[in-house]
Design a protein around this motif. Structure first.
Motif, PDB file in Angstrom:
ATOM      1  N   THR A  32      29.041  41.446  33.635  1.00 39.21           N
ATOM      2  CA  THR A  32      30.131  40.774  34.342  1.00 39.21           C
ATOM      3  C   THR A  32      31.063  41.808  34.961  1.00 39.21           C
ATOM      4  OG1 THR A  32      31.473  40.682  32.326  1.00 39.21           O
ATOM      5  CG2 THR A  32      30.078  38.773  32.808  1.00 39.21           C
ATOM      6  N   VAL A  33      31.837  41.356  35.954  1.00 35.77           N
ATOM      7  CA  VAL A  33      32.877  42.198  36.540  1.00 35.77           C
ATOM      8  C   VAL A  33      34.200  41.458  36.450  1.00 35.77           C
ATOM      9  CG1 VAL A  33      31.298  43.395  38.095  1.00 35.77           C
ATOM     10  CG2 VAL A  33      32.468  41.327  38.872  1.00 35.77           C
ATOM     11  N   SER A  34      35.278  42.197  36.607  1.00 33.35           N
ATOM     12  CA  SER A  34      36.617  41.637  36.477  1.00 33.35           C
ATOM     13  C   SER A  34      36.913  40.640  37.601  1.00 33.35           C
ATOM     14  CB  SER A  34      37.642  42.772  36.528  1.00 33.35           C
ATOM     15  OG  SER A  34      38.962  42.259  36.665  1.00 33.35           O
ATOM     16  N   ASP A  37      38.261  42.353  40.551  1.00 33.50           N
ATOM     17  CA  ASP A  37      37.411  43.280  41.289  1.00 33.50           C
ATOM     18  C   ASP A  37      37.461  42.977  42.788  1.00 33.50           C
ATOM     19  OD1 ASP A  37      35.097  45.390  40.782  1.00 33.50           O
ATOM     20  OD2 ASP A  37      34.487  44.098  42.435  1.00 33.50           O
ATOM     21  N   VAL A 112      38.536  47.641  40.809  1.00 32.05           N
ATOM     22  CA  VAL A 112      39.505  46.678  40.262  1.00 32.05           C
ATOM     23  C   VAL A 112      40.878  46.885  40.897  1.00 32.05           C
ATOM     24  CG1 VAL A 112      40.692  45.935  38.161  1.00 32.05           C
ATOM     25  CG2 VAL A 112      38.249  46.506  38.088  1.00 32.05           C
ATOM     26  N   THR A 128      33.263  49.929  41.704  1.00 30.78           N
ATOM     27  CA  THR A 128      32.361  49.213  40.802  1.00 30.78           C
ATOM     28  C   THR A 128      30.948  49.304  41.381  1.00 30.78           C
ATOM     29  OG1 THR A 128      34.091  47.651  40.135  1.00 30.78           O
ATOM     30  CG2 THR A 128      31.791  46.993  39.765  1.00 30.78           C
TER      31      THR A 128
END
Length: 307
Positions: A32-34, A37, A112, A128
Motif C-alpha cells: 500500500t501507499v499513503s 502520496d 508523500v 515512491t
C-alpha cells in the motif's frame, strides 16, 4: 461483447506475489501507499510497463530512458540510478521466481505530501517507487480475433496543455476515451489529433496497411511508444515501406489491414473500425509478417541482455 487488449486469464500464482515498494518486498495485501502520496492525490508521477521474456525485461534500456526523460520533464528526482533500479527489478523477479509470461508495472510518484495540494514543494519525502510484477499474458483468443475500434470525440491534446510524450500517471483523457469506446461496444478507442487526423488509441498505438505500405501517425500527438518504434525499426530492416504521416479516417476505412501495438500484447490485428471491417483478413499477411519480425527482435534483445 467488447473486451480489452489488456484482458488476461487469471493466474492463481498472482495471489502470492511480492511487490517492491521503496526497497521492501511486500505481499499483495501489504503493498500500500499513503493517502498523502502524490500519485494518489494528483496523479503526479511517471510509469512504465515491462514485458519479461526468458528472465529479462525486454527493451529495458528504452523503457528506462523514457522513464528518466519524463521524470526530468516534471523535475521529479527518482532517487536511484538506472543501475540500481535495474537491479531492483531483477531482485523482484528473483523473489517471485518469475522467468516468463510476466508483466511489470513500474511506477514512480513524487512521494508523500504533508498536505493534499498540487505544489511539489509540499512533498516531504523521497519519490515512491513501486515494482509490481504479475504472471500475465494477453489472451490468445483476443490476439487471434483482433480488435474492434471506435473513433471517440475525445482528442489527443496539444503539448502545451498536457504533453502526450509524457507517460504520466494522469490518464483521464485516455480513460474517458476508453469509456466512450466501451459504451459503443468496441474494444479500444481510436483517438484523433486536434486537426482531425488519426493519432493513436487510448492504450495502444495504431497502424494501417495500404498497398503494401505501413502507415502510422506523425507521432506529434502520441506517446513515444517503445513497441511502436520497434515495429517501425523491423519494417525498415525488412525493406517494408513504413511512413509516419498524417492520414484521415477515410484512409483508415479503405485500408487492407490495421493493427495496434503495445508492450503487453505486441502486435495485434484490428478487425473493424467504426463498423468497417478490414478487407485483408484477420490477421492479414502483413500483420503475420510483422508479428514474426517483432518476435525475432524481442529474441535478439533478450539474447543481448543475457550476454
Amino acid at each position: 461483447m467488447s473486451q480489452s487488449i489488456h484482458d488476461f486469464h487469471d493466474d492463481p500464482r498472482n495471489a502470492d506475489i511480492r511487490i517492491w515498494i521503496n526497497g521492501q518486498l511486500k505481499s499483495r495485501a501489504e503493498a500500500t501507499v499513503s493517502v498523502f502520496d502524490s500519485g494518489f492525490v494528483l496523479g503526479d508521477g511517471v510509469w512504465e510497463g515491462l514485458r519479461v521474456v526468458d528472465g529479462h525485461p525486454v527493451f529495458l534500456d528504452a523503457h528506462l530512458a523514457r522513464l528518466w526523460e519524463g521524470a526530468k520533464a516534471i523535475m521529479l528526482d527518482i532517487g536511484l540510478s538506472r543501475a540500481e533500479l535495474t537491479q531492483a527489478i531483477y531482485d523482484t523477479l528473483a523473489a517471485n521466481q518469475m522467468h516468463d509470461g510476466v508483466h511489470i508495472r513500474l511506477m514512480v510518484s513524487r512521494g508523500v505530501k504533508r498536505t493534499p495540494y498540487q505544489d511539489p514543494r509540499v512533498t516531504v519525502g523521497p519519490a515512491t517507487i513501486v515494482i509490481l510484477p504479475e504472471f500475465k499474458l494477453a489472451k490468445p483468443e483476443t490476439v487471434q480475433a483482433g480488435l474492434k475500434l471506435f473513433t471517440v470525440h475525445v482528442r489527443r491534446g496539444y503539448p502545451d496543455v498536457l504533453d502526450p510524450k509524457l507517460n504520466s500517471h494522469s490518464k483521464l483523457n485516455c480513460i474517458t476515451a476508453c469509456i466512450q469506446a466501451t459504451a459503443a461496444g468496441a474494444d479500444e478507442a481510436l483517438m484523433l489529433d486536434p486537426h482531425g487526423f488519426v493519432a493513436t488509441c487510448n492504450s495502444t498505438h495504431f497502424f494501417i496497411v495500404r498497398g503494401g505500405e505501413v502507415w502510422t501517425s506523425s507521432g506529434d500527438y502520441c506517446l513515444g511508444g517503445i513497441t511502436r518504434s520497434n515495429v517501425i525499426q523491423v519494417c525498415r530492416e525488412a525493406g517494408i515501406p513504413v511512413f509516419e504521416k498524417n492520414f484521415s479516417l477515410t484512409q483508415v476505412y479503405s485500408a487492407e489491414e490495421a493493427f495496434c501495438t503495445g508492450t503487453f500484447a505486441g502486435v495485434v490485428p484490428v478487425r473493424e473500425v467504426d463498423g468497417r471491417p478490414m478487407e485483408g483478413g484477420v490477421p492479414g499477411p502483413m500483420v503475420l509478417r510483422l508479428q514474426a519480425l517483432y518476435k525475432a527482435l524481442v529474441a535478439r534483445d533478450v539474447a543481448a541482455r543475457s550476454v
